[in-house]
Design an enzyme around this catalytic site. Structure first.
Site, short mmCIF file in Angstrom:
data_model
loop_
_atom_site.label_atom_id
_atom_site.label_comp_id
_atom_site.label_asym_id
_atom_site.label_seq_id
_atom_site.Cartn_x
_atom_site.Cartn_y
_atom_site.Cartn_z
N ASP A 44 66.41 35.49 28.75
CA ASP A 44 66.72 36.92 28.72
C ASP A 44 65.52 37.77 28.29
OD1 ASP A 44 66.60 36.06 26.17
OD2 ASP A 44 68.50 36.92 25.52
N HIS A 248 38.72 31.35 39.43
CA HIS A 248 39.86 32.01 38.77
C HIS A 248 40.34 31.20 37.56
CE1 HIS A 248 40.75 34.36 42.72
NE2 HIS A 248 39.80 34.90 42.00
N ASP A 265 35.08 37.27 32.53
CA ASP A 265 35.47 38.27 33.52
C ASP A 265 36.74 38.91 32.98
OD1 ASP A 265 36.35 39.76 35.69
OD2 ASP A 265 36.02 38.17 37.17
N ASP A 276 36.81 46.22 35.44
CA ASP A 276 36.63 44.83 35.90
C ASP A 276 35.17 44.47 35.68
OD1 ASP A 276 36.71 42.41 37.20
OD2 ASP A 276 37.14 43.23 39.19
N HIS A 355 32.16 33.78 47.27
CA HIS A 355 33.02 34.97 47.35
C HIS A 355 32.22 36.17 47.81
CE1 HIS A 355 31.46 36.56 43.47
NE2 HIS A 355 31.54 35.32 43.02
N HIS A 359 34.96 44.72 45.63
CA HIS A 359 36.25 45.20 46.15
C HIS A 359 36.47 46.60 45.60
CE1 HIS A 359 37.70 44.22 42.08
NE2 HIS A 359 37.05 43.08 42.22
N HIS A 366 42.22 44.95 42.42
CA HIS A 366 41.80 44.90 43.83
C HIS A 366 42.51 46.07 44.47
CE1 HIS A 366 40.89 40.32 43.45
NE2 HIS A 366 40.07 41.07 42.77
N GLU A 389 29.57 42.38 42.25
CA GLU A 389 29.74 41.17 41.45
C GLU A 389 29.21 39.89 42.10
OE1 GLU A 389 33.88 39.80 41.19
OE2 GLU A 389 34.50 41.70 42.09
N TYR A 393 27.11 29.55 41.59
CA TYR A 393 27.90 28.52 40.93
C TYR A 393 27.44 27.16 41.46
CZ TYR A 393 30.56 32.85 40.80
OH TYR A 393 30.91 34.17 40.67
N ARG A 411 28.10 34.92 36.96
CA ARG A 411 28.48 36.11 37.73
C ARG A 411 28.16 37.32 36.86
NH1 ARG A 411 33.09 34.67 39.07
NH2 ARG A 411 34.54 35.67 37.63
N GLU A 413 29.12 41.44 36.94
CA GLU A 413 29.99 42.38 37.66
C GLU A 413 30.04 43.72 36.95
OE1 GLU A 413 34.16 41.22 37.78
OE2 GLU A 413 34.51 42.58 39.47
N1 GLY Z 1 38.53 39.87 38.10
C1 GLY Z 1 38.89 39.84 39.45
C2 GLY Z 1 37.71 40.08 40.29
O1 GLY Z 1 36.62 40.11 39.79
O2 GLY Z 1 37.83 40.29 41.46
MN MN Z 2 36.11 42.06 40.59
MN MN Z 3 36.18 40.52 37.75
#
Ligand code: GLY
Ligand code: MN
Ligand code: MN
Length: 451
Positions: A44, A248, A265, A276, A355, A359, A366, A389, A393, A411, A413
């Site tokens: 609940d 992720h 991140d 982000d 990647h 975005h 996103h 970003e 890797y 990374r 970003e």
């Molecule tokens: N944290 C999600 C991205 O960097 O796209």
């Molecule tokens: Mn991002």
């Molecule tokens: Mn990110």
């Protein structure tokens, strides 16, 4: 006590959005947006409620079980809101409700009704409108309701009532508006960026061998909450060592080791706007030579990509700039061999950079908005916000590269707004040069804060 206006933006901003949307929809159209449904976590217990971004964008109305209707040119009122009724008992248990009166006085609805009246009133409101703009597929219960309302209007066509002939995705008219941020929105996004940059600085200061990834996550969450973020904008990633190569990774439950990097991140969500940010830094405060060499390649790629963010430039330009600098760097360091243009054409970098470079960013991390128009990458325009970003890797078991590179994941970003002159980095307060990161971490160690 009762519901209060809680957005950092003023009601006039929301009224402007509704007016713009109604202009786009025209006098034959009608807009319907359901509130987000509450989500059960287990038994609940529910997840903390988060309003649907489209719904909030148009209303600032924070409650579930609500429906927003916009009817351009309707004499009795263009903005109709259906919501939960006031209910003393329910409000004692579950929180304040605006009720239809609050929907009018606080949220600017021209008319408001309790949600239980929707089935009775919607067929009448839809009558005479040609195109319904509403979401489809995201809330099956709403899809079924709208189908029922449309059938009810069609049943009356013999009495001379015109029924809508099309149900068009709301996205097509609303998301182009959300893609271009107003100055007021950019003000909120700057605040989200600033507090998120502070969170990253705090996590850098807390890092030390033997600490756990979740301890750094705790520093992030502390800073977000202290500044009024009700939640992170997405699941925070804190990956030590090779965990940074899991794009992720959100387990955040392992110890940090001396000599490793840690990738964070994370961004806060302030008044439904996301930040982000990714930073990668040494657990012990000093980059090793191979870590620094790869880091400098990613940083150079990120700076080149940011320089490519210009009004009129293609969406793809920052990605292409990043890919070129990354490929050149991988060649220089011996992780790739061959000729740079051929390597780019063959996508050889994808082994280490799988990647894309960014975005849209806004109410959703996103964020909404098309990336292509008529089959072409769209040109950037002032007011668009995007992330930049790039990363590298190197899998821990990649025997094809020298051992010194294995298990390094990096990374960097930032959040960037396109301006008439070029762009502005919203997240500049999070250090990212090797010197700035090492200086921040050393200052802290010297003061004995992070023992
Ligand atoms: N944290 C999600 C991205 O960097 O796209
Ligand atoms: Mn991002
Ligand atoms: Mn990110």
């Amino acid at each position: 006590m009762s519901v209060t206006w809680s957005s950092l933006l003023d009601p006039a901003e929301f009224a402007r959005r509704r007016a713009r949307l109604m202009q786009a929809v025209g006098p034959d159209g009608v807009v319907l947006v359901p509130a987000a449904p509450p989500l059960r976590r287990n038994r609940d217990t529910e997840y903390r409620y988060r309003q649907d971004s489209d719904f909030y964008y148009l209303s600032a109305f924070p409650e579930p079980h609500a429906l927003l209707v916009l009817l351009p040119g309707r004499p009795e009122g263009e903005f109709v809101l259906f919501c939960q009724p006031r209910d003393r008992e329910m409000e004692i248990w579950n929180g304040y409700r605006a009720g239809p009166e609050g929907a009018r006085t606080l949220f600017g609805a021209d008319q408001a009704f309790v949600i239980g009246e929707a089935d009775q009133r919607l067929p009448e409101l839809l009558a005479g409108r040609r195109v319904v703009y509403a979401p489809q597929g995201s809330q099956p219960a709403f899809d079924a309701q709208l189908t029922g309302w449309l059938s009810a209007v069609r049943a009356k066509t013999r009495a001379g009532i015109a029924a809508p002939v099309a149900w068009q995705l709301l996205d097509s008219v609303l998301h182009p508006l959300r893609l271009l941020k107003s100055d007021a929105e950019l003000g909120v996004m700057q605040r989200a960026a600033d507090l998120s940059a502070e969170a990253h600085r705090r996590a850098m200061q807390a890092a030390a061998p033997g600490r756990f990834e979740y301890e750094l996550e705790a520093e992030l969450l502390h800073t977000f909450a202290r500044h009024g973020c009700t939640a992170p904008a997405y699941g925070s990633i804190v990956g030590g060592g090779a965990n940074a190569c899991v794009l992720h990774y959100t387990e955040n439950n392992r110890p940090l080791h001396d000599g490793d990097l840690v990738l964070i991140d994370a961004g806060g969500e302030l008044d439904h706007y996301a930040a982000d940010i990714t930073r990668t830094f040494p657990v012990n405060g000093r980059f090793s030579a191979p870590q620094k060499a790869l880091y400098e390649v990613v940083l150079a790629a990120q700076l080149a990509a940011i320089a490519a963010v210009q009004p009129g430039a293609s969406w793809q330009a920052p990605h292409e700039a990043a890919v070129r600098v990354l490929t050149e760097g991988l060649l220089r360091l011996g992780l790739l061999s061959g000729e740079v243009d051929a390597l780019i054409a063959a996508g050889a970098y994808r082994r280490f950079y799988m990647h894309r470079t960014g975005h849209w960013l806004g109410m959703d991390v996103h964020d909404v908005g098309e990336y292509q128009l008529d089959g072409q990458w769209r040109p950037l325009q002032p007011g668009m916000v995007l992330t930049v970003e790039p990363g590298l890797y190197v899998a821990p078991d990649d025997d094809s590269v020298d051992a010194q590179w294995r298990g390094i994941g990096i990374r960097i970003e930032d959040d960037v707004v396109v301006t008439p002159e070029g762009c502005r980095v919203l997240t500049a307060a999070a250090p990212k040069s090797v010197a700035d990161i090492e200086a921040l971490m050393a200052a802290d160690r010297a003061a004995g804060v992070a023992a």
